[in-house]
Design an enzyme around this catalytic site. Structure first.
Site, PDB file in Angstrom:
ATOM      1  N   LYS A 155      41.961  32.356  38.358  1.00 15.86           N
ATOM      2  CA  LYS A 155      41.240  32.538  39.630  1.00 15.86           C
ATOM      3  C   LYS A 155      39.774  32.163  39.410  1.00 15.86           C
ATOM      4  O   LYS A 155      39.171  32.566  38.401  1.00 15.86           O
ATOM      5  CB  LYS A 155      41.374  34.004  40.049  1.00 15.86           C
ATOM      6  CG  LYS A 155      40.852  34.339  41.433  1.00 15.86           C
ATOM      7  CD  LYS A 155      41.118  35.824  41.730  1.00 15.86           C
ATOM      8  CE  LYS A 155      40.685  36.230  43.129  1.00 15.86           C
ATOM      9  NZ  LYS A 155      40.971  37.651  43.407  1.00 15.86           N
TER      10      LYS A 155
ATOM     11  N   SER B 188      43.318  38.360  47.729  1.00 18.60           N
ATOM     12  CA  SER B 188      42.457  37.211  47.547  1.00 18.60           C
ATOM     13  C   SER B 188      42.930  36.250  46.457  1.00 18.60           C
ATOM     14  O   SER B 188      42.480  35.117  46.409  1.00 18.60           O
ATOM     15  CB  SER B 188      41.038  37.678  47.227  1.00 18.60           C
ATOM     16  OG  SER B 188      41.009  38.376  45.992  1.00 18.60           O
TER      17      SER B 188
ATOM     18  N   SER C  99      44.473  42.598  45.807  1.00 17.24           N
ATOM     19  CA  SER C  99      44.335  41.142  45.733  1.00 17.24           C
ATOM     20  C   SER C  99      45.223  40.435  44.713  1.00 17.24           C
ATOM     21  O   SER C  99      45.291  39.211  44.707  1.00 17.24           O
ATOM     22  CB  SER C  99      42.880  40.763  45.463  1.00 17.24           C
ATOM     23  OG  SER C  99      42.135  40.880  46.650  1.00 17.24           O
TER      24      SER C  99
END
Lengths: 490, 96, 512
Positions: free
Chosen positions: C79, C154, C178
């Site tokens: 990420k 996310s 997330s």
């Protein structure tokens, strides 16, 4: 009091702790490095970085608070104080808000010259926080950019907030002197104002006696930018006058206007109002989630207290009682720092005369150190050698004036007192020789004899001058005594 | 009490954000809805509850006071929007 | 069998046995990215060159019999919110679009030391704020199971990458769900460890007391491998837990004896999608068939979790994001335009005789801050900064932030009490399957309620895992969430593994 009001002063002092590294990262805290060469991603608040507290910084902070007789909180946490400024790279300062690690202490101040009564100044709180960087702006440049140096960002600071207990600029100065002395003795800070490791802000207002005898408080003003203790004294004196004038003109009392911040302009010798937007004081404190709380046990506090050693106030009392010196003398000696006190104590012990030792250290040793800009540690005449000279002065082998010549010779040559005296040709003059010399002088100076007989005893001083020309080693007191005796006998 | 446009404008200055007039209207309405929602916490009695600021409640985490090499200035300044090789440059701080 | 069908565990075995090379494995994944990422948009950047170089290096060392790290040659997608020295870390934000970190996050350093092949950076909601990845300022990520739908967020890029088999392993971060929510919506395994198990150093902070890094994979077994590589005490993170890392991947095969699962009464009320409820209840029956007992438990403060979260997280975020002010790094507004704007405003005021208002105009510095930040942040980030700033401002602290911290403790106590009776809590990861892109963008509150089942683990600091447990009639994945007491990651992984030994939901692949 001559003024129609009392000044009420509280001081907020920031000192830099004597750690090798910053509060939350390993960057050096050394002063004077080229701009932005003592930074890393942590102290510049780069995305993703986290703070980890410097153990030594917390220990030093604890020592200072214990020495100031503060209560140590069993549980303390770290808060973020949020505001935007380019020298604050994270957009917040890590500080302490509602649970500082200590509160409620005091510091005793006194004036060796007796200008005010000894008193305790309350300490509201002592807390630990990080410093910001430095922004440099060239006023001439106008629109040009400000330059930001983050070397200082993240340096550990101790904030010491006093009660508004001081009632004169002299008391404020005494508080600062005593606080600085204490922190330097503890090794907590070097308190070097030029290098920014001690900074002072003052809160000041007046208590004025109203027409009906009621007490009227004027609005509190915070004074900043004072770069020496002298400047603090002057700024406070100026501010008192200014506030009294403002009160006479406007009648404004505490609470009528928001707290004002003023900056001291050293060159102009005045304080100036600083522009302050209303929103800028909403710091939105909240506990820093990146740091964990610290707990301190009562046992730890006792261990810190036990390890503090002798603090300046106790040291002064010991010098006064052990060596019989005056509070003024002990104050001067202790103010010079631990090393000089050690020197003095050795000299007092070796010479057997504490008062005489105090005089010589203050007048001769300190003067020389000041002239040479040297430190006592490197002073070539060590206490045993100086004690030898003091003993000779005390025994009358050499008078104080010539003793100073011996001192200078010892300093220049590295010789012992006895050797220096020999080199200067100083030896005791035999009593019979001395009497003979005086007899000649009395015989040769009928005018002086007449003056003395007429009651002008000071005329005898002239005999000393003449005697010294004939033999530099004569003891001037004896010359005077013998001459007066001879004249009296007639 | 509904949030006002003036309050939201004031908060935007505190947060150093700037909202265009239409953004300000939307933001006021949205914040008002969210604040209205979170205000349900008021119905809980929490007088005897200690706040919980950390997910894992540890204490006394320190590092030793050891100096570690700082970063190279050029590397630190490389990402600066404006710098002169020695300093970060920002619009004049005076008058703020 | 194609490389893409092998688990990370198998890939390691095959490479160790010399039947596959790291370059072959890496190339297979790069090819898959080449085939599908144009549609999915999981990756912000793919480092083909660096990945192949690392893989060759690992192969060379294996051939020479030199030591190779525990993830030697396995591709890992990361990420784009973890710092890696000299590389971009955008957080999917305009403000950091060109920002290169001068240091390594601890997780990145550990992955490098484990000889993982860092294949690319995945998309996310800007600064990890969101549950759909729609808040990325840089690109849209689509759910590989239905390209018209969100992948969750996310960590939507990481979940989509694993779901589409564009990476066998991925790193995500979880502040309110997330990792688990996108894992659930993309049909992969995603775990948020107990707060403090994985170092946050180098993780760009959203809400520091809630953020936690964790693994995404196609199975619990692979998630265990990745967690093992990134977990551990870190002196650079004061909130890191000082406890040894259990050998998760070694223990994962041991089934849990006498397992008691708790079903949260409050999680099965109105608002829960019927298909989701059916799949979750069926998953619970699978556990029962494996010998587990099931009990109903209550988390009485469940209904307050989202409100508590949406005070604490924005407060911390408003502070954590204060640093993006254009002074030292990141986006700064065009200064010429800024000064021209100020001069124009000044002239306007002067010409209309409002000279007093001239003093009230923002200074150049304040103007620089406000313009830079407003240009650099997207709508959701601004909303949360505004919310947090408001909640912390003078006069509101006690009513919002302090109140939320107290309710947070009540929420934690609910869990402690529940875990007196049960070993794990089981329930849906989300109330509904993935929604359509754009469906909720105008209703932030509705978007926040998506986190209903996940935020409580972050508030309480406990671990949670989402594993695939079925599909809707329309073919959308459904996630089962398991939650465990603090530091029981091992229990979570073993329980998930038990389920995956008995079912094959986790092996299904999207029809790309």
């Amino acid at each position: 009091m001559s003024e129609p009001y009392a000044i009420v002063i509280g001081l907020e002092v920031h000192v830099q702790l004597l750690t090798a590294s910053k509060l939350f990262c390993g960057c050096s805290t050394k002063f004077g490095a080229p701009p932005n060469t003592q930074t890393c991603p942590i102290c510049t608040g780069m995305p993703g970085t986290l703070p980890v507290m410097n153990r030594r910084a917390f220990e030093l902070a604890l020592q200072a608070a214990v020495a100031l007789d503060c209560q140590i909180a069993p549980f303390t946490k770290w808060d973020r104080k949020q505001y935007y400024y380019p020298d604050l790279p994270k957009g917040y300062q890590i500080s302490q808000y509602d649970l500082p690690f200590s509160h409620g202490g005091h510091l005793t101040i006194s004036d060796a010259k007796g200008r005010f009564e000894a008193k305790q100044v309350g300490i509201i709180r002592v807390h630990l926080e990080e410093d910001a960087g430095k922004s440099v702006h060239d006023e001439q440049a106008g629109e040009a950019d400000s330059r930001i140096d983050l070397n200082r960002a993240g340096t550990p600071l101790l904030e010491i907030v006093s009660q508004p207990d001081m009632r004169s600029p002299a008391e404020a100065k005494a508080y600062l002197d005593e606080l600085k002395l204490l922190l330097v003795y503890l090794g907590v800070s070097d308190c070097n104002m030029q290098e920014g490791s001690l900074r002072v802000d003052a809160n000041v207002n007046l208590h004025i006696a109203g027409a009906g005898g009621e007490k009227i408080a004027t609005p509190i003003v915070e004074v900043k930018n004072m770069n020496s203790f002298r400047a603090v004294e002057r700024a406070l004196a100026y501010e008192a006058d200014r506030q009294f004038e403002v009160w006479r003109e406007t009648g404004r009392k505490l609470g009528d206007v928001p707290k004002q911040t003023r900056g001291w302009d050293d060159a102009a010798d005045i304080t100036r109002g600083q522009r302050h937007k209303e929103e800028s004081s909403d710091y939105r404190y909240f506990p820093d989630p990146d740091l964990v709380p610290v707990t301190v046990s009562a046992k730890q506090v006792e261990e810190v207290r036990a390890a503090l050693g002798e603090l300046p106030a106790a040291l002064r009392r010991r010098l006064e009682t052990t060596y019989g010196i005056t509070p003024y003398d002990s104050d001067v000696l202790v103010n010079q720092g631990q090393e000089l006190v050690t020197y003095y104590v050795e000299l007092a012990e070796a010479s057997g005369d504490g008062k005489m030792a105090a005089n010589w250290v203050q007048q001769d040793v300190l003067r020389t150190l000041n002239e040479q800009g040297a430190s006592i540690g490197a002073f070539p005449i060590r206490p045993p050698q100086l004690a030898e000279l003091l003993q000779k002065v005390r025994a009358g082998e050499v008078d104080t004036t010539r003793g100073r010549e011996v001192f200078a010779a010892m300093l220049a040559s590295g010789r012992s007192a006895a050797e220096a005296m020999r080199a200067l040709g100083i030896e005791q003059v035999d009593e019979s020789q001395l009497v003979e010399l005086c007899r000649q002088l009395v015989a040769a100076n009928p005018k002086l004899v007449a003056d003395v007989k007429a009651g002008k005893l000071q005329a005898a001083g002239a005999f000393i001058g003449q005697a010294k020309k004939l033999n530099a080693n004569v003891n001037p007191n004896r010359v005077r005594e013998i001459c007066l005796e001879l004249i009296a006998k007639g | 009490m509904p949030l006002t446009r003036e309050q939201v404008e004031k908060v935007s200055l505190l947060a150093r954000l700037r909202l265009a007039p239409e953004e300000l209207a939307t933001m006021t309405a949205q914040l008002d809805a969210i604040v209205g929602y979170v205000e349900q916490l008021a119905e809980l009695d929490t007088t005897a509850v200690e706040p919980m600021a950390h997910a894992v409640e540890q204490t006394n985490v320190f590092r030793p006071d050891e100096v570690r090499a700082s970063f190279d200035r050029a590397e630190m300044l490389a990402g600066a929007p404006k710098a002169d090789g020695q300093f970060y440059l920002v619009p004049a701080v005076l008058g703020d | 069998m194609s490389v893409l069908e092998l688990s990370a565990r198998r890939l390691l075995d095959e490479m160790a046995a010399g039947r596959l090379t790291a370059v072959e494995v890496t190339q297979a994944y790069l090819d898959q990215i080449g085939r599908h990422d144009r549609d999915v948009g999981a990756f912000l950047r793919v480092d083909a060159e660096g990945a192949i170089a690392k893989a060759s290096d690992v192969d060379e060392r294996r051939r020479a019999g030199r030591p190779v790290g525990r993830l030697g040659g396995v591709p890992v997608a990361v990420k784009d919110i973890l710092a890696s020295r000299g590389e971009l870390v955008t957080c999917a934000s305009r403000t950091l679009e060109h920002f290169r970190a001068p240091y390594d996050a601890t997780v990145i350093a550990k992955l490098k030391a484990a000889d993982a092949v860092l294949i690319g950076r995945t998309n996310l909601d800007e600064f990890a704020m969101g549950g759909s990845t729609e808040n990325s300022a840089l690109q849209t990520t689509r759910n590989p199971w239905d390209l018209s739908r969100i992948p969750g967020g996310s960590s939507g890029g990481s979940a989509a990458a694993v779901a589409a088999r564009m990476a066998p392993l991925a790193i995500g971060t979880d502040t309110g769900g997330s990792i688990r929510e996108p894992a659930g919506l993309c049909g992969v395994t995603g775990m948020k460890p107990t707060y403090g198990v994985v170092s946050r150093f180098g993780l760009v902070a959203f809400a520091s007391s809630l953020d936690q890094v964790g693994p995404l994979a196609t199975s619990a077994e692979d998630a265990a491998l990745l967690l093992e590589a990134i977990a551990g005490h870190d002196r650079a993170d004061s909130t890191s837990v000082d406890a040894p890392v259990p050998p998760y991947s070694e223990w994962i095969g041991q089934p849990l004896e006498d397992l008691t699962l708790g079903l949260v009464r409050e999680h099965f009320g109105p608002g829960l999608d019927a298909e989701v409820e059916r799949a979750v209840r069926e998953a619970v029956r699978v556990y029962e068939s494996l010998g587990a007992k099931v009990k109903e438990v209550s988390l009485p403060h469940s209904k307050y979790c989202v409100a508590t979260y949406y005070i604490i997280a924005p407060c911390e975020a408003s502070s954590n994001l204060a640093r993006y002010d254009g002074a030292h790094y990141g986006h700064r507004t065009d200064e010429k335009a800024m000064l021209a704007e100020r001069d124009a405003e000044r002239r306007h005021l002067e010409s209309s005789g409002e000279t007093a208002a001239v003093d009230e105009l923002d200074t150049a510095l304040v103007r620089m801050y406000r313009r830079s930040r407003s240009e650099g942040f997207g709508a959701e980030v601004k909303r949360r900064i505004m919310l947090g700033t408001y909640a912390l401002s003078a006069g509101y602290y006690d009513a919002y932030y302090l109140k939320a911290l107290k309710v947070r403790r009540l929420i934690r106590r609910d869990f402690d009490k529940a875990f007196d009776d049960v070993d794990l809590i089981a329930g849906p990861t989300t109330a509904a399957p993935a929604f359509k892109i754009g469906e909720k963008v105008d209703d932030p509150l509705a978007m926040y309620l998506v986190d209903l089942y996940t935020v409580s683990a972050n508030l309480a600091g406990i671990g949670g895992i989402s594993i695939p447990c079925g599909f809707t009639a329309a073919g959308l994945p459904i996630g089962l969430q398991l939650q465990a007491p603090p530091l029981e990651e091992d229990r979570l992984l073993r329980a998930a593994h038990m389920f995956q030994q008995a079912t094959d939901w986790h092996t299904r692949r999207p029809p790309l």
